[in-house]
Scaffold this active site. Structure first.
Site, short mmCIF file in Angstrom:
data_model
loop_
_atom_site.label_atom_id
_atom_site.label_comp_id
_atom_site.label_asym_id
_atom_site.label_seq_id
_atom_site.Cartn_x
_atom_site.Cartn_y
_atom_site.Cartn_z
N ASN A 15 0.83 -1.21 0.00
CA ASN A 15 0.00 0.00 0.00
C ASN A 15 0.86 1.26 0.00
O ASN A 15 0.50 2.27 -0.61
CB ASN A 15 -0.96 -0.01 1.19
N HIS A 104 -8.54 -0.83 5.33
CA HIS A 104 -8.88 -2.16 5.84
C HIS A 104 -9.44 -3.00 4.70
O HIS A 104 -10.27 -2.52 3.91
CB HIS A 104 -9.92 -2.05 6.96
#
Length: 199
Positions: A15, A104
């Site tokens: 990420n 998430h």
């Protein structure tokens, strides 16, 4: 003036790489990743940061106290949790209210909260039999995965999925899309001195 972004990591940093790539591509232009902090000395994310000329720091003792000092010293505007496995305290998150975000790998409120991280999330989705999952970017507060939702993106679950194949699809189709977009939106708001509005 660009918003100054710190990214907290514990592992490989996929990420983080999505954010760095977005900077290079110009999709993240109102903010800049200037600091990467890990609680794990061997995290590959640190190498990703260094290869792009971004300061990379490991903190292992008195983590929150050291982190607070570091964020203040570097004039950090926004903190991004990207595969960061430590739960921040209520006092810390309160002091950085609406300045910490997390990505998430599910559509919150499904498969989230304490104990839901990494492949566990995707295994839970498969065990439950959902046909759609996805990712969520949200503000961080004292409740794990409990902060206000900023953005979500749905991803289909295939009949032959394993936790690993589902994890990869959610990353590629949702996490790596949503996180840079959210960082750009929040950075724009911070630059204008405006309140961040969730979509």
């Amino acid at each position: 003036m660009k918003a100054r972004i710190a990214v907290l990591v514990s592992g490989g940093g996929t990420n983080l790489q999505a954010l760095l790539d977005a900077q290079v591509a110009g999709a993240l232009r109102s903010g800049e990743v200037v600091l990467v902090v890990s609680d794990q000395p061997g995290a590959y994310a640190l190498e990703r940061a260094r290869s792009m000329g971004v300061e990379a720091v490991v903190l292992t003792e008195d983590f929150e106290a050291q982190l607070r000092d570091l964020l203040e010293a570097r004039d950090i505007d926004l903190v991004v949790l990207a595969g960061f496995m430590r739960i921040l305290s209520a006092a810390f998150t309160a002091d950085f209210d609406r300045r910490i975000i997390n990505v998430h790998p599910s559509l919150i409120p499904a498969f989230c909260g304490k104990g839901f991280y990494g492949l566990r999330v995707h295994q839970a989705a498969l065990d439950y039999g959902v046909k759609v999952t996805g990712a969520t970017v949200h503000f961080v507060n004292e409740v794990p995965d409990g902060g206000e939702i900023i953005a979500q993106k749905a991803v289909p679950v295939h009949p032959d999925d394993t936790p690993e194949t589902l994890q990869r699809r959610v990353m590629e189709e949702a996490e790596w899309v949503l996180l840079p977009r959210a960082c750009e939106m929040i950075s724009q708001s911070l630059n204008k001195g405006a309140t961040v509005e969730c979509q």
